[in-house]
Design a protein around this motif. Structure first.
Motif, mmCIF file in Angstrom:
data_model
loop_
_atom_site.group_PDB
_atom_site.id
_atom_site.type_symbol
_atom_site.label_atom_id
_atom_site.label_comp_id
_atom_site.label_asym_id
_atom_site.label_seq_id
_atom_site.Cartn_x
_atom_site.Cartn_y
_atom_site.Cartn_z
ATOM 1 N N HIS A 7 0.828 -1.209 0.000
ATOM 2 C CA HIS A 7 0.000 0.000 0.000
ATOM 3 C C HIS A 7 0.861 1.257 0.000
ATOM 4 O O HIS A 7 0.530 2.244 -0.682
ATOM 5 C CB HIS A 7 -0.936 0.014 1.207
ATOM 6 N N THR A 8 1.961 1.220 0.729
ATOM 7 C CA THR A 8 2.876 2.362 0.759
ATOM 8 C C THR A 8 3.458 2.615 -0.627
ATOM 9 O O THR A 8 3.539 3.764 -1.080
ATOM 10 C CB THR A 8 3.997 2.138 1.793
ATOM 11 N N ALA A 9 3.842 1.556 -1.317
ATOM 12 C CA ALA A 9 4.387 1.699 -2.673
ATOM 13 C C ALA A 9 3.335 2.274 -3.621
ATOM 14 O O ALA A 9 3.645 3.144 -4.448
ATOM 15 C CB ALA A 9 4.898 0.357 -3.184
ATOM 16 N N ILE A 10 2.100 1.818 -3.484
ATOM 17 C CA ILE A 10 1.014 2.342 -4.327
ATOM 18 C C ILE A 10 0.813 3.824 -4.037
ATOM 19 O O ILE A 10 0.711 4.646 -4.957
ATOM 20 C CB ILE A 10 -0.285 1.548 -4.100
ATOM 21 N N TYR A 11 0.759 4.173 -2.766
ATOM 22 C CA TYR A 11 0.567 5.567 -2.369
ATOM 23 C C TYR A 11 1.679 6.461 -2.918
ATOM 24 O O TYR A 11 1.406 7.531 -3.475
ATOM 25 C CB TYR A 11 0.506 5.664 -0.844
ATOM 26 N N LYS A 12 2.927 6.018 -2.785
ATOM 27 C CA LYS A 12 4.055 6.820 -3.272
ATOM 28 C C LYS A 12 3.962 7.020 -4.781
ATOM 29 O O LYS A 12 4.256 8.111 -5.290
ATOM 30 C CB LYS A 12 5.384 6.173 -2.896
ATOM 31 N N ASP A 14 2.955 8.865 -11.062
ATOM 32 C CA ASP A 14 3.663 7.954 -11.967
ATOM 33 C C ASP A 14 2.696 6.839 -12.363
ATOM 34 O O ASP A 14 2.566 5.834 -11.663
ATOM 35 C CB ASP A 14 4.900 7.395 -11.252
ATOM 36 N N THR A 15 2.001 7.044 -13.476
ATOM 37 C CA THR A 15 0.952 6.107 -13.866
ATOM 38 C C THR A 15 1.490 4.695 -14.130
ATOM 39 O O THR A 15 0.810 3.717 -13.824
ATOM 40 C CB THR A 15 0.181 6.614 -15.089
ATOM 41 N N SER A 16 2.686 4.599 -14.662
ATOM 42 C CA SER A 16 3.271 3.276 -14.901
ATOM 43 C C SER A 16 3.524 2.552 -13.584
ATOM 44 O O SER A 16 3.229 1.363 -13.446
ATOM 45 C CB SER A 16 4.582 3.392 -15.679
ATOM 46 N N ALA A 17 4.077 3.280 -12.625
ATOM 47 C CA ALA A 17 4.354 2.682 -11.319
ATOM 48 C C ALA A 17 3.060 2.339 -10.589
ATOM 49 O O ALA A 17 2.974 1.304 -9.927
ATOM 50 C CB ALA A 17 5.216 3.608 -10.473
ATOM 51 N N VAL A 18 2.045 3.195 -10.706
ATOM 52 C CA VAL A 18 0.758 2.897 -10.072
ATOM 53 C C VAL A 18 0.201 1.592 -10.644
ATOM 54 O O VAL A 18 -0.212 0.704 -9.887
ATOM 55 C CB VAL A 18 -0.265 4.039 -10.272
ATOM 56 N N SER A 19 0.203 1.475 -11.949
ATOM 57 C CA SER A 19 -0.322 0.265 -12.590
ATOM 58 C C SER A 19 0.459 -0.972 -12.161
ATOM 59 O O SER A 19 -0.134 -1.998 -11.815
ATOM 60 C CB SER A 19 -0.272 0.399 -14.109
ATOM 61 N N ALA A 20 1.769 -0.873 -12.169
ATOM 62 C CA ALA A 20 2.606 -2.026 -11.824
ATOM 63 C C ALA A 20 2.443 -2.424 -10.359
ATOM 64 O O ALA A 20 2.293 -3.616 -10.047
ATOM 65 C CB ALA A 20 4.069 -1.720 -12.125
ATOM 66 N N THR A 21 2.470 -1.439 -9.460
ATOM 67 C CA THR A 21 2.359 -1.776 -8.037
ATOM 68 C C THR A 21 0.956 -2.267 -7.697
ATOM 69 O O THR A 21 0.801 -3.180 -6.876
ATOM 70 C CB THR A 21 2.747 -0.584 -7.128
ATOM 71 N N MET A 22 -0.047 -1.721 -8.339
ATOM 72 C CA MET A 22 -1.417 -2.171 -8.083
ATOM 73 C C MET A 22 -1.620 -3.593 -8.597
ATOM 74 O O MET A 22 -2.207 -4.431 -7.900
ATOM 75 C CB MET A 22 -2.377 -1.201 -8.767
ATOM 76 N N ARG A 23 -1.117 -3.882 -9.800
ATOM 77 C CA ARG A 23 -1.231 -5.247 -10.343
ATOM 78 C C ARG A 23 -0.531 -6.247 -9.434
ATOM 79 O O ARG A 23 -1.067 -7.317 -9.126
ATOM 80 C CB ARG A 23 -0.625 -5.322 -11.748
ATOM 81 N N SER A 24 0.673 -5.896 -9.008
ATOM 82 C CA SER A 24 1.435 -6.775 -8.122
ATOM 83 C C SER A 24 0.697 -6.984 -6.808
ATOM 84 O O SER A 24 0.596 -8.113 -6.304
ATOM 85 C CB SER A 24 2.820 -6.172 -7.869
ATOM 86 N N HIS A 25 0.176 -5.916 -6.231
ATOM 87 C CA HIS A 25 -0.547 -6.014 -4.965
ATOM 88 C C HIS A 25 -1.778 -6.906 -5.103
ATOM 89 O O HIS A 25 -2.036 -7.754 -4.246
ATOM 90 C CB HIS A 25 -0.956 -4.622 -4.477
ATOM 91 N N MET A 26 -2.533 -6.731 -6.156
ATOM 92 C CA MET A 26 -3.741 -7.533 -6.337
ATOM 93 C C MET A 26 -3.400 -9.014 -6.494
ATOM 94 O O MET A 26 -4.099 -9.880 -5.976
ATOM 95 C CB MET A 26 -4.556 -7.032 -7.534
ATOM 96 N N ALA A 27 -2.313 -9.308 -7.181
ATOM 97 C CA ALA A 27 -1.902 -10.709 -7.352
ATOM 98 C C ALA A 27 -1.480 -11.317 -6.014
ATOM 99 O O ALA A 27 -1.909 -12.428 -5.667
ATOM 100 C CB ALA A 27 -0.761 -10.802 -8.360
ATOM 101 N N THR A 28 -0.665 -10.598 -5.261
ATOM 102 C CA THR A 28 -0.208 -11.158 -3.988
ATOM 103 C C THR A 28 -1.342 -11.190 -2.963
ATOM 104 O O THR A 28 -1.441 -12.141 -2.190
ATOM 105 C CB THR A 28 1.008 -10.397 -3.417
#
Length: 53
Positions: free
Chosen positions: A15-20, A26-40
């Motif tokens: 969640h901290t990574a998504i927030y940052k 950073d739309t690319s980072a938001v997408s990547a961190t959100m996808r990763s979070h949802m998978a885990t």
């Protein structure tokens, strides 16, 4: 540390990574961190159901 505590700490880090990424706009980072979070998060949730049965 219990699995539950470990999962909570991992979720907080995610969640901290998504927030940052959101704050940085950073739309690319938001997408990547959100996808990763949802998978885990899905894996953690399913593991909890499996352990309960």
């Amino acid at each position: 540390m219990s699995d539950r505590e470990g999962h909570a700490e991992a979720a907080l880090r995610e969640h901290t990574a998504i927030y940052k990424a959101l704050v940085a706009r950073d739309t690319s980072a938001v997408s990547a961190t959100m996808r990763s979070h949802m998978a885990t998060a899905s894996r953690r949730l399913l593991a909890g159901f499996d352990a309960a049965q």
